[in-house]
Each structure stands twice: as structure tokens, then as C-alpha cells.
Design a protein around this motif. Structure first.
Motif, PDB file in Angstrom:
ATOM      1  N   ASN A 112       0.779  -1.244   0.010  1.00 18.88           N
ATOM      2  CA  ASN A 112      -0.103  -0.213   0.016  1.00 18.88           C
ATOM      3  C   ASN A 112       0.888   1.349   0.016  1.00 18.88           C
ATOM      4  O   ASN A 112       0.527   2.161  -0.782  1.00 18.88           O
ATOM      5  CB  ASN A 112      -0.838  -0.289   1.213  1.00 18.88           C
ATOM      6  CG  ASN A 112      -1.936   0.914   1.347  1.00 18.88           C
ATOM      7  OD1 ASN A 112      -1.456   2.286   1.225  1.00 18.88           O
ATOM      8  ND2 ASN A 112      -3.137   0.767   1.058  1.00 18.88           N
ATOM      9  N   LEU A 113       2.121   1.396   0.701  1.00 18.57           N
ATOM     10  CA  LEU A 113       2.880   2.243   0.803  1.00 18.57           C
ATOM     11  C   LEU A 113       3.561   2.532  -0.299  1.00 18.57           C
ATOM     12  O   LEU A 113       3.928   3.801  -0.806  1.00 18.57           O
ATOM     13  CB  LEU A 113       3.647   2.180   2.056  1.00 18.57           C
ATOM     14  CG  LEU A 113       3.201   2.160   3.383  1.00 18.57           C
ATOM     15  CD1 LEU A 113       4.042   2.065   4.416  1.00 18.57           C
ATOM     16  CD2 LEU A 113       2.073   3.473   3.770  1.00 18.57           C
ATOM     17  N   MET A 114       4.013   1.243  -1.183  1.00 17.43           N
ATOM     18  CA  MET A 114       4.839   1.651  -2.159  1.00 17.43           C
ATOM     19  C   MET A 114       4.006   1.611  -3.422  1.00 17.43           C
ATOM     20  O   MET A 114       4.620   1.417  -4.722  1.00 17.43           O
ATOM     21  CB  MET A 114       5.589   0.326  -2.225  1.00 17.43           C
ATOM     22  CG  MET A 114       6.765   0.441  -1.059  1.00 17.43           C
ATOM     23  SD  MET A 114       7.849   2.032  -1.202  1.00 17.43           S
ATOM     24  CE  MET A 114       8.937   1.234  -2.810  1.00 17.43           C
ATOM     25  N   GLN A 115       2.737   1.604  -3.502  1.00 18.72           N
ATOM     26  CA  GLN A 115       2.029   1.787  -4.799  1.00 18.72           C
ATOM     27  C   GLN A 115       2.512   3.037  -5.584  1.00 18.72           C
ATOM     28  O   GLN A 115       2.831   3.908  -4.830  1.00 18.72           O
ATOM     29  CB  GLN A 115       0.385   1.800  -4.531  1.00 18.72           C
ATOM     30  CG  GLN A 115       0.005   2.988  -3.597  1.00 18.72           C
ATOM     31  CD  GLN A 115      -1.637   2.679  -3.356  1.00 18.72           C
ATOM     32  OE1 GLN A 115      -2.287   2.815  -4.282  1.00 18.72           O
ATOM     33  NE2 GLN A 115      -2.068   2.837  -2.133  1.00 18.72           N
ATOM     34  N   ARG A 116       2.195   2.968  -6.784  1.00 22.80           N
ATOM     35  CA  ARG A 116       2.700   4.014  -7.680  1.00 22.80           C
ATOM     36  C   ARG A 116       1.891   5.694  -7.391  1.00 22.80           C
ATOM     37  O   ARG A 116       0.707   5.301  -7.194  1.00 22.80           O
ATOM     38  CB  ARG A 116       2.643   3.726  -9.167  1.00 22.80           C
ATOM     39  CG  ARG A 116       3.518   2.367  -9.456  1.00 22.80           C
ATOM     40  CD  ARG A 116       5.027   2.567  -9.074  1.00 22.80           C
ATOM     41  NE  ARG A 116       5.720   3.683  -9.807  1.00 22.80           N
ATOM     42  CZ  ARG A 116       6.058   3.766 -11.203  1.00 22.80           C
ATOM     43  NH1 ARG A 116       6.191   2.538 -11.760  1.00 22.80           N
ATOM     44  NH2 ARG A 116       6.487   4.712 -11.711  1.00 22.80           N
ATOM     45  N   THR A 117       2.661   6.449  -7.384  1.00 20.31           N
ATOM     46  CA  THR A 117       1.848   7.881  -7.535  1.00 20.31           C
ATOM     47  C   THR A 117       1.608   8.075  -9.052  1.00 20.31           C
ATOM     48  O   THR A 117       2.554   7.741  -9.809  1.00 20.31           O
ATOM     49  CB  THR A 117       3.004   8.665  -6.864  1.00 20.31           C
ATOM     50  OG1 THR A 117       3.140   8.736  -5.798  1.00 20.31           O
ATOM     51  CG2 THR A 117       2.325  10.230  -7.337  1.00 20.31           C
ATOM     52  N   ARG A 118       0.337   8.223  -9.278  1.00 15.67           N
ATOM     53  CA  ARG A 118      -0.178   8.091 -10.659  1.00 15.67           C
ATOM     54  C   ARG A 118      -1.273   8.987 -10.809  1.00 15.67           C
ATOM     55  O   ARG A 118      -1.922   9.487 -10.054  1.00 15.67           O
ATOM     56  CB  ARG A 118      -0.646   6.525 -10.905  1.00 15.67           C
ATOM     57  CG  ARG A 118      -1.485   5.904  -9.852  1.00 15.67           C
ATOM     58  CD  ARG A 118      -1.620   4.625 -10.129  1.00 15.67           C
ATOM     59  NE  ARG A 118      -2.576   3.765  -9.315  1.00 15.67           N
ATOM     60  CZ  ARG A 118      -2.605   3.568  -8.137  1.00 15.67           C
ATOM     61  NH1 ARG A 118      -1.368   3.671  -7.443  1.00 15.67           N
ATOM     62  NH2 ARG A 118      -3.406   2.879  -7.657  1.00 15.67           N
ATOM     63  N   CYS A 119      -1.476   9.148 -12.228  1.00 16.90           N
ATOM     64  CA  CYS A 119      -2.552   9.634 -13.077  1.00 16.90           C
ATOM     65  C   CYS A 119      -3.186   9.078 -14.060  1.00 16.90           C
ATOM     66  O   CYS A 119      -2.466   8.080 -14.404  1.00 16.90           O
ATOM     67  CB  CYS A 119      -2.682  11.146 -13.155  1.00 16.90           C
ATOM     68  SG  CYS A 119      -1.510  11.465 -14.760  1.00 16.90           S
ATOM     69  N   VAL A 120      -4.016   9.225 -14.597  1.00 15.91           N
ATOM     70  CA  VAL A 120      -4.853   8.645 -15.761  1.00 15.91           C
ATOM     71  C   VAL A 120      -3.609   8.627 -17.013  1.00 15.91           C
ATOM     72  O   VAL A 120      -3.822   7.534 -17.786  1.00 15.91           O
ATOM     73  CB  VAL A 120      -6.178   9.162 -16.204  1.00 15.91           C
ATOM     74  CG1 VAL A 120      -7.371   8.738 -15.125  1.00 15.91           C
ATOM     75  CG2 VAL A 120      -6.179  10.408 -16.653  1.00 15.91           C
ATOM     76  N   TYR A 121      -3.131   9.645 -17.027  1.00 10.97           N
ATOM     77  CA  TYR A 121      -2.261   9.767 -18.150  1.00 10.97           C
ATOM     78  C   TYR A 121      -0.820   8.823 -17.847  1.00 10.97           C
ATOM     79  O   TYR A 121      -0.137   8.225 -19.048  1.00 10.97           O
ATOM     80  CB  TYR A 121      -1.468  11.119 -18.307  1.00 10.97           C
ATOM     81  CG  TYR A 121      -2.682  12.077 -18.736  1.00 10.97           C
ATOM     82  CD1 TYR A 121      -3.184  12.169 -20.023  1.00 10.97           C
ATOM     83  CD2 TYR A 121      -3.329  13.116 -17.810  1.00 10.97           C
ATOM     84  CE1 TYR A 121      -4.416  13.155 -20.299  1.00 10.97           C
ATOM     85  CE2 TYR A 121      -4.282  13.629 -17.891  1.00 10.97           C
ATOM     86  CZ  TYR A 121      -4.588  13.748 -19.335  1.00 10.97           C
ATOM     87  OH  TYR A 121      -6.047  14.525 -19.763  1.00 10.97           O
ATOM     88  N   PHE A 122      -0.383   8.514 -16.769  1.00 17.34           N
ATOM     89  CA  PHE A 122       0.533   7.489 -16.507  1.00 17.34           C
ATOM     90  C   PHE A 122      -0.117   6.134 -16.987  1.00 17.34           C
ATOM     91  O   PHE A 122       1.034   5.227 -17.435  1.00 17.34           O
ATOM     92  CB  PHE A 122       0.794   7.626 -14.938  1.00 17.34           C
ATOM     93  CG  PHE A 122       1.675   6.528 -14.460  1.00 17.34           C
ATOM     94  CD1 PHE A 122       3.117   6.371 -14.603  1.00 17.34           C
ATOM     95  CD2 PHE A 122       1.158   5.272 -13.563  1.00 17.34           C
ATOM     96  CE1 PHE A 122       3.855   5.585 -14.132  1.00 17.34           C
ATOM     97  CE2 PHE A 122       2.036   4.533 -13.319  1.00 17.34           C
ATOM     98  CZ  PHE A 122       3.318   4.580 -13.587  1.00 17.34           C
ATOM     99  N   GLN A 123      -1.117   5.931 -16.906  1.00 20.43           N
ATOM    100  CA  GLN A 123      -1.757   4.602 -17.033  1.00 20.43           C
ATOM    101  C   GLN A 123      -2.208   4.432 -18.253  1.00 20.43           C
ATOM    102  O   GLN A 123      -2.285   3.130 -18.958  1.00 20.43           O
ATOM    103  CB  GLN A 123      -3.054   4.482 -16.085  1.00 20.43           C
ATOM    104  CG  GLN A 123      -2.474   4.328 -14.714  1.00 20.43           C
ATOM    105  CD  GLN A 123      -4.046   4.113 -13.813  1.00 20.43           C
ATOM    106  OE1 GLN A 123      -3.868   3.178 -12.935  1.00 20.43           O
ATOM    107  NE2 GLN A 123      -4.728   4.915 -14.109  1.00 20.43           N
ATOM    108  N   ASP A 124      -1.962   5.415 -19.191  1.00 21.02           N
ATOM    109  CA  ASP A 124      -2.102   5.435 -20.676  1.00 21.02           C
ATOM    110  C   ASP A 124      -0.996   5.466 -21.363  1.00 21.02           C
ATOM    111  O   ASP A 124      -0.437   6.475 -21.502  1.00 21.02           O
ATOM    112  CB  ASP A 124      -3.047   6.610 -20.943  1.00 21.02           C
ATOM    113  CG  ASP A 124      -3.550   6.400 -22.463  1.00 21.02           C
ATOM    114  OD1 ASP A 124      -3.185   5.713 -23.342  1.00 21.02           O
ATOM    115  OD2 ASP A 124      -4.579   7.260 -22.885  1.00 21.02           O
ATOM    116  N   THR A 125      -0.567   4.301 -21.955  1.00 15.10           N
ATOM    117  CA  THR A 125       0.737   4.507 -22.846  1.00 15.10           C
ATOM    118  C   THR A 125       0.802   5.321 -24.097  1.00 15.10           C
ATOM    119  O   THR A 125       1.782   5.352 -24.565  1.00 15.10           O
ATOM    120  CB  THR A 125       1.400   3.048 -23.206  1.00 15.10           C
ATOM    121  OG1 THR A 125       0.389   2.316 -23.827  1.00 15.10           O
ATOM    122  CG2 THR A 125       1.262   2.036 -21.673  1.00 15.10           C
ATOM    123  N   GLY A 126      -0.298   5.701 -24.453  1.00 15.98           N
ATOM    124  CA  GLY A 126      -0.386   6.417 -25.456  1.00 15.98           C
ATOM    125  C   GLY A 126      -0.190   7.914 -25.303  1.00 15.98           C
ATOM    126  O   GLY A 126      -0.120   8.916 -26.154  1.00 15.98           O
TER     127      GLY A 126
END
Length: 331
Positions: A112-126
Motif C-alpha cells: 500500500n505504501l509503495m503503490q505508484r503515485t499516478r494519474c490517468v495519463y501515467f496509465q495510458d501508454t499513448g
């Protein structure tokens, strides 16, 4: 999804050595974040080192009222643990505000502590993302940034850390027990684990490659039971925070003797509200003082085009949390 190898190490030293020797290996805990990112092609490890069978799954009450939580303790088990519910209810409240029951049954404390800091653009490889591919740009800065950072962001990244548990642990001054390559064991204050993005948002923590969190230690806090966790989100369950506040308050009559305050969903890391704490400590508590303390913390906020509402949201959550703990009515 890329084909990968799978290994269950016999002990912590073997786990660390495997990651230290393979730059494309990754630790596997509950997999609730990593497996999703693998399916999306965002992370492509060639080796998964499953640490869930290691003897790191106990919750121990420490002398004086502290707590030691093994890194592989499941979120659901931690939230339901009788000692946690009695002496450290802030952790239970934060955990139960996060994810769904099924995910809490899988997710681990360390993961839980090490999960990625992220947004929808991080998860979209395009899409352009400096965190996923350094140097490509940050599509979120001028895109859909409603849920993203208002504090501590840089032109390279505006993502937010999604953990509810981390916000509560930061408020409680938790310390990590970490095993590093070469056999070194050390302690890391949780406030020093996550980084602000700067020019290198791909570097999310201060830990060296291969380091493994083995436990989280929560120090004694005499007023730990007088706490709350408030989370604003778009739906009642299974949703990341738009803004959150973890608070514990100690009053001597009407005077704030001590306080712990942290914010979530406002920065690249869980945000300890030191300026707000300083503005409150040693003064007679009022709702107006709570609002001014939040204003002091949020003075450094730099809202993005679509998330300026987070400033008054966090201010109001702070007032609501603290007035509730103090037993006063906002005015």
C-alpha cells in the motif's frame, strides 16, 4: 502482458538479492496495483519476487502503546485487528475508507505504501508522461487534472499519491523498518519515504533499488484515540480521494496541547501539515483558528486549471475534522 518469471524467496535476504541483481524484477505483495499496471503495459517486469510467504505478517503491540505492523499484513486484517481498533483507530478508519473489501483482503501494508503515485495519463501508454517515460512531457498539466496536485508539484509531474493508509501513518509519525542490498537494515521515517517530483518524477521514493520494507512501526502517542479521518470522493466507496485529512488532537482544557495533521490527494506524497500544526499548537482552539491554520498550510498551494476547488475543500475538511475532535460547533 509481457511474459515473466515468478519466484518465492526463502527469506528477506534472498528477496533483496534477487531484486538487486535484476533491474527488471519487482516485488509482488497483493498485486492490486502492480498487476493492473502490468496488464496496461505500464510496468513490464521480467521477474516477480513474491514476498507474501515471508514471516512479515504479524501485528504486535509495543511497550508504552506503540505498534509494529509487518509489511505483508493484509489491509483488511490490520483494519480489524482489536489492538489497532482500540489504540490506533486512525489506521482502521483510513483503511476502511480505501478501496473495496475484496481489494483490502489482498493488499498488504508495505505494498500500500509503495503503490505508484499516478494519474490517468501515467496509465495510458499513448499519452506523454515523464513518470512513465522521462523526458516525454506531462499531459496532465494542461489536460484532465481535476484530481491532481495543488502542493509540491513541478512542471514534470502533477500526480498524487493515492494511499489512505499512508496519510494516517504520516500523521502518526510512523517509521519504516527497511532491509537494503548488502544486508543493511535501517529505519526510515515515513515522512521521508516519498519524494516530491522535481525533475525526476520517476523516482518516487528515497529507497535504493532492491530495498524491502519489512515492517512499519507506529510510536506511542498519548492522544492517538482522539482522531479522525475524513475523505472527500466522488462516490461512497471504491474511489480515490479528491482530498482527505487525518487528524489527532490533544487538548488541555480549551488549549491545543498537541496535534497531528496530514493531507491526502493534494501532492506527490502524503502531505504532513506542519505549518498548520504550528499555527494551532499552544493556542485556545476555535473553528476560526482551525481555518486560519489550514490557510497557513495552503498558502503554498498552486492549483491547476481544474482543481482550484481543492483549496477550500481541504480547508473545510480541516475545520470539520478538528471541530469534531474538539467537540465544538464551527462558527
Amino acid at each position: 502482458m509481457r511474459a515473466f518469471r515468478y519466484h518465492r524467496p526463502a527469506d528477506v535476504a534472498e528477496a533483496v538479492a534477487l531484486l538487486d541483481g535484476d533491474p527488471e524484477a519487482a516485488y509482488l505483495g497483493g498485486g492490486t496495483n502492480l498487476v493492473d499496471l502490468m496488464k496496461l503495459g505500464v510496468q513490464r517486469p521480467d521477474l516477480l519476487v513474491d514476498v507474501t510467504a515471508l514471516p512479515l505478517d504479524t501485528v504486535e503491540a509495543l511497550p508504552g502503546g506503540g505498534l509494529r505492523i509487518g509489511a505483508t499484513v493484509r489491509n483488511s486484517d490490520l483494519a480489524a485487528h482489536p489492538v489497532v481498533r482500540r489504540d490506533h483507530p486512525l489506521l482502521s478508519r483510513a483503511l476502511l475508507a480505501g478501496a473495496s473489501g475484496q481489494l483490502r483482503n489482498m493488499a498488504t501494508t508495505g505494498g500500500n505504501l509503495m503503490q505508484r503515485t499516478r494519474c490517468v495519463y501515467f496509465q495510458d501508454t499513448g499519452k506523454a508522461c515523464n513518470k512513465r517515460e522521462p523526458g516525454t512531457g506531462c499531459a496532465a498539466r494542461h489536460g484532465q487534472n481535476r484530481d491532481l496536485a495543488i502542493l509540491g508539484w513541478s512542471e514534470f509531474c502533477v500526480a498524487t499519491h493515492p494511499s489512505d493508509l499512508a496519510v494516517a501513518l504520516v500523521a502518526l509519525d510512523a517509521v519504516l523498518e527497511v532491509h537494503e542490498p548488502g544486508g543493511a537494515a535501517r529505519e526510515v521515517p515515513l515522512t521521508e519515504l516519498h519524494r516530491t517530483p522535481g525533475e525526476h518524477p520517476e523516482r518516487e521514493t528515497t529507497l535504493p533499488r532492491g530495498a524491502l520494507i519489512t515492517a512499519v512501526r507506529v510510536p506511542p502517542l498519548s492522544f492517538a484515540r482522539r482522531c479522525t479521518y475524513l475523505k472527500a470522493r466522488d462516490r461512497a466507496t471504491f474511489a480515490f480521494a479528491v482530498g482527505s485529512v487525518a487528524a489527532a488532537l490533544d487538548l488541555d482544557g480549551e488549549t491545543v496541547r498537541d496535534i497531528r495533521l496530514a493531507y491526502g490527494a493534494v501532492a506527490h506524497r502524503p502531505w504532513r501539515a506542519y505549518r498548520a500544526e504550528e499555527a494551532l499548537r499552544g493556542r485556545p482552539f476555535t473553528a476560526d483558528l482551525a481555518a486560519r491554520a489550514a490557510d497557513a498550510e495552503l498558502a503554498a498551494a498552486r492549483p491547476l486549471p481544474h482543481n482550484g476547488f481543492k483549496v477550500p475543500l481541504i480547508r473545510n475538511l480541516t475545520v470539520r475534522a478538528l471541530t469534531g475532535l474538539a467537540g465544538t460547533v464551527p462558527r
